[in-house]
Scaffold this motif. Structure first.
Motif, short mmCIF file in Angstrom:
data_model
loop_
_atom_site.label_atom_id
_atom_site.label_comp_id
_atom_site.label_asym_id
_atom_site.label_seq_id
_atom_site.Cartn_x
_atom_site.Cartn_y
_atom_site.Cartn_z
N TRP A 201 -14.38 16.84 -5.84
CA TRP A 201 -13.18 17.36 -6.50
C TRP A 201 -11.99 16.43 -6.35
O TRP A 201 -11.05 16.51 -7.13
N ASP A 202 -12.01 15.54 -5.37
CA ASP A 202 -10.95 14.53 -5.24
C ASP A 202 -11.28 13.24 -5.99
O ASP A 202 -10.40 12.40 -6.17
N TRP A 203 -12.52 13.08 -6.41
CA TRP A 203 -12.98 11.82 -6.98
C TRP A 203 -13.23 11.90 -8.48
O TRP A 203 -12.75 11.09 -9.26
N LEU A 204 -13.98 12.90 -8.91
CA LEU A 204 -14.46 12.92 -10.29
C LEU A 204 -13.36 13.09 -11.34
O LEU A 204 -13.40 12.42 -12.38
N PRO A 205 -12.36 13.97 -11.16
CA PRO A 205 -11.34 14.08 -12.21
C PRO A 205 -10.61 12.77 -12.46
O PRO A 205 -10.49 12.30 -13.60
N GLY A 206 -10.12 12.14 -11.38
CA GLY A 206 -9.39 10.89 -11.53
C GLY A 206 -10.26 9.73 -11.94
O GLY A 206 -9.82 8.83 -12.68
N THR A 207 -11.52 9.72 -11.47
CA THR A 207 -12.45 8.67 -11.88
C THR A 207 -12.63 8.66 -13.38
O THR A 207 -12.64 7.60 -14.02
N ALA A 208 -12.79 9.85 -13.97
CA ALA A 208 -12.94 9.93 -15.42
C ALA A 208 -11.74 9.32 -16.13
O ALA A 208 -11.88 8.59 -17.12
N LEU A 209 -10.54 9.59 -15.62
CA LEU A 209 -9.32 9.06 -16.24
C LEU A 209 -9.27 7.54 -16.15
O LEU A 209 -8.88 6.87 -17.11
N VAL A 210 -9.65 6.99 -15.00
CA VAL A 210 -9.65 5.53 -14.83
C VAL A 210 -10.66 4.89 -15.78
O VAL A 210 -10.37 3.88 -16.44
N LEU A 211 -11.84 5.47 -15.89
CA LEU A 211 -12.85 4.93 -16.80
C LEU A 211 -12.39 5.03 -18.25
O LEU A 211 -12.62 4.12 -19.05
N GLY A 212 -11.73 6.12 -18.59
CA GLY A 212 -11.22 6.29 -19.95
C GLY A 212 -10.09 5.35 -20.29
O GLY A 212 -9.76 5.16 -21.47
N ALA A 213 -9.48 4.74 -19.25
CA ALA A 213 -8.41 3.75 -19.46
C ALA A 213 -8.92 2.32 -19.35
O ALA A 213 -8.12 1.38 -19.36
N GLY A 214 -10.23 2.15 -19.24
CA GLY A 214 -10.80 0.81 -19.20
C GLY A 214 -10.97 0.23 -17.82
O GLY A 214 -11.31 -0.96 -17.69
N GLY A 215 -10.75 1.01 -16.78
CA GLY A 215 -10.95 0.53 -15.43
C GLY A 215 -12.39 0.70 -14.98
O GLY A 215 -13.26 1.12 -15.75
N VAL A 216 -12.64 0.37 -13.71
CA VAL A 216 -13.98 0.51 -13.15
C VAL A 216 -13.89 1.30 -11.85
O VAL A 216 -12.82 1.40 -11.22
N ILE B 166 0.84 -1.19 0.00
CA ILE B 166 0.00 0.00 0.00
C ILE B 166 0.88 1.24 0.00
O ILE B 166 2.03 1.22 0.45
N ARG B 167 0.32 2.33 -0.52
CA ARG B 167 1.01 3.62 -0.59
C ARG B 167 0.07 4.70 -0.08
O ARG B 167 -1.10 4.72 -0.42
N MET B 168 0.60 5.62 0.74
CA MET B 168 -0.14 6.81 1.16
C MET B 168 0.67 8.01 0.70
O MET B 168 1.69 8.35 1.30
N LEU B 169 0.21 8.65 -0.35
CA LEU B 169 1.03 9.65 -1.04
C LEU B 169 0.46 11.06 -0.96
O LEU B 169 1.17 12.02 -1.24
N GLY B 170 -0.81 11.22 -0.60
CA GLY B 170 -1.30 12.54 -0.26
C GLY B 170 -1.98 13.35 -1.33
O GLY B 170 -2.18 14.55 -1.15
N SER B 171 -2.36 12.73 -2.44
CA SER B 171 -3.12 13.43 -3.47
C SER B 171 -4.01 12.43 -4.18
O SER B 171 -3.52 11.58 -4.93
N GLY B 172 -5.32 12.55 -3.99
CA GLY B 172 -6.24 11.60 -4.59
C GLY B 172 -6.19 11.61 -6.10
O GLY B 172 -6.17 10.55 -6.75
N SER B 173 -6.16 12.79 -6.70
CA SER B 173 -6.12 12.85 -8.17
C SER B 173 -4.82 12.31 -8.72
O SER B 173 -4.81 11.62 -9.75
N MET B 174 -3.69 12.56 -8.06
CA MET B 174 -2.42 11.99 -8.51
C MET B 174 -2.45 10.47 -8.37
O MET B 174 -1.95 9.75 -9.24
N ASP B 175 -3.04 9.97 -7.27
CA ASP B 175 -3.15 8.52 -7.10
C ASP B 175 -3.98 7.91 -8.23
O ASP B 175 -3.62 6.86 -8.79
N LEU B 176 -5.10 8.55 -8.56
CA LEU B 176 -5.96 8.01 -9.61
C LEU B 176 -5.31 8.13 -10.98
O LEU B 176 -5.53 7.27 -11.85
N VAL B 177 -4.49 9.14 -11.20
CA VAL B 177 -3.66 9.18 -12.41
C VAL B 177 -2.76 7.96 -12.44
O VAL B 177 -2.57 7.32 -13.49
N GLY B 178 -2.19 7.61 -11.28
CA GLY B 178 -1.35 6.42 -11.21
C GLY B 178 -2.09 5.16 -11.59
O GLY B 178 -1.56 4.29 -12.29
N VAL B 179 -3.36 5.04 -11.16
CA VAL B 179 -4.17 3.89 -11.55
C VAL B 179 -4.43 3.91 -13.05
O VAL B 179 -4.30 2.89 -13.74
#
Length: 259
Positions: free
Chosen positions: A212-227, A183-196
């Motif tokens: 604001w911590d969920w929707l930007p990165g969620t869109a990126l994960v969905l656009g990469a084929g994740g759920v 596990i990693r605790m890195l301190g930025s939800g959007s950066m973490d979701l970019v990592g996913v």
């Protein structure tokens, strides 16, 4: 509700400009930092300035759309769409001199993400995508997220010390955090979701995540084929993103089911 090429261009330009402005203010030692809810939950002059810059552009370019910003922006729109703004995500890192921070924005239809854009100023990286917009990094398509069990993945999350000490929801977090390879605790939800979305991290999970911590990165994960999935456990809403099998196993663990 469709996303236009102009929306993609605008979102990209907004986060790049916001991140550059925040970085410039930090370089000028003019952060004027203050705490919000805790010592580690802070806001700086750069957060306010970057959000104001984004809002100024959206007022001019998308006056019919709604707005929601971490630093107080709130406007109802008439189009059914809204822009969700995190001018500096990872502010504690940002103010401490670490570079694990970003500027992030999402275009959403209610709670459904249509488009996300995240700019990491330190590396000049911009990641853009959504359910109908295949995720790219600096214009290059990312590799599709491959399905995998959580035991094979690195997972990003966060647990505040007070949450660990005395919150009843910590039992759910502990069950899920016991599953990954690391596990990693890195301190930025959007950066973490970019990592996913880009394959550097396997999954992400966190409770009580604001839009604001969920929707930007969620869109990126969905656009990469994740759920992505949200589930309520013991009064907390947990947000989970990654490959289907890993997400399902984390959700089961949060709910107390066998993983």
């Amino acid at each position: 509700m469709n996303v236009t090429p102009d929306d993609v261009t605008l979102a990209t330009e907004l986060v790049v400009e916001a991140a550059a402005l925040a970085a410039r203010i930090r370089a000028e030692d003019d952060l004027q930092t203050r705490s919000k809810t805790s010592v580690s939950d802070i806001v700086t002059a750069a957060d306010y300035a970057a959000e104001a810059r984004i809002v100024e552009h959206l007022d001019r370019e998308r006056p019919e759309d709604g707005l929601l910003g971490e630093e107080g922006t709130s406007r109802e729109g008439t189009s059914g769409r809204r822009w969700v703004i995190d001018p500096v995500d990872g502010t504690y890192n940002f103010a401490s001199g670490f570079d694990y921070w970003c500027s992030a924005i999402a275009l959403a239809d209610g709670d459904r993400p249509l488009l996300g854009a995240v700019a990491h100023h330190a590396t000049g990286t911009v990641v853009v995508g959504g359910p109908g917009v295949p995720t790219t990094i600096n214009g290059r398509p990312v590799s599709p997220i491959e399905d995998a069990a959580v035991s094979q993945l690195g997972v990003a999350t966060y647990a505040h010390p007070a949450f660990i000490v005395d919150h009843p929801g910590f039992a759910a977090w502990r069950r899920a955090a016991a599953l990954p390879a690391t596990i990693r605790m890195l301190g930025s939800g959007s950066m973490d979701l970019v990592g996913v979305a880009t394959g550097r991290l396997g999954c992400w999970f966190q409770h009580s995540t604001p839009d604001w911590d969920w929707l930007p990165g969620t869109a990126l994960v969905l656009g990469a084929g994740g759920v992505t999935e949200r589930v309520e456990v013991d009064g907390l809403v947990w947000s989970v993103a990654g490959p289907p099998t890993g997400v399902g196993q984390i959700v089961d663990a949060l709910q107390g089911d066998a993983a």
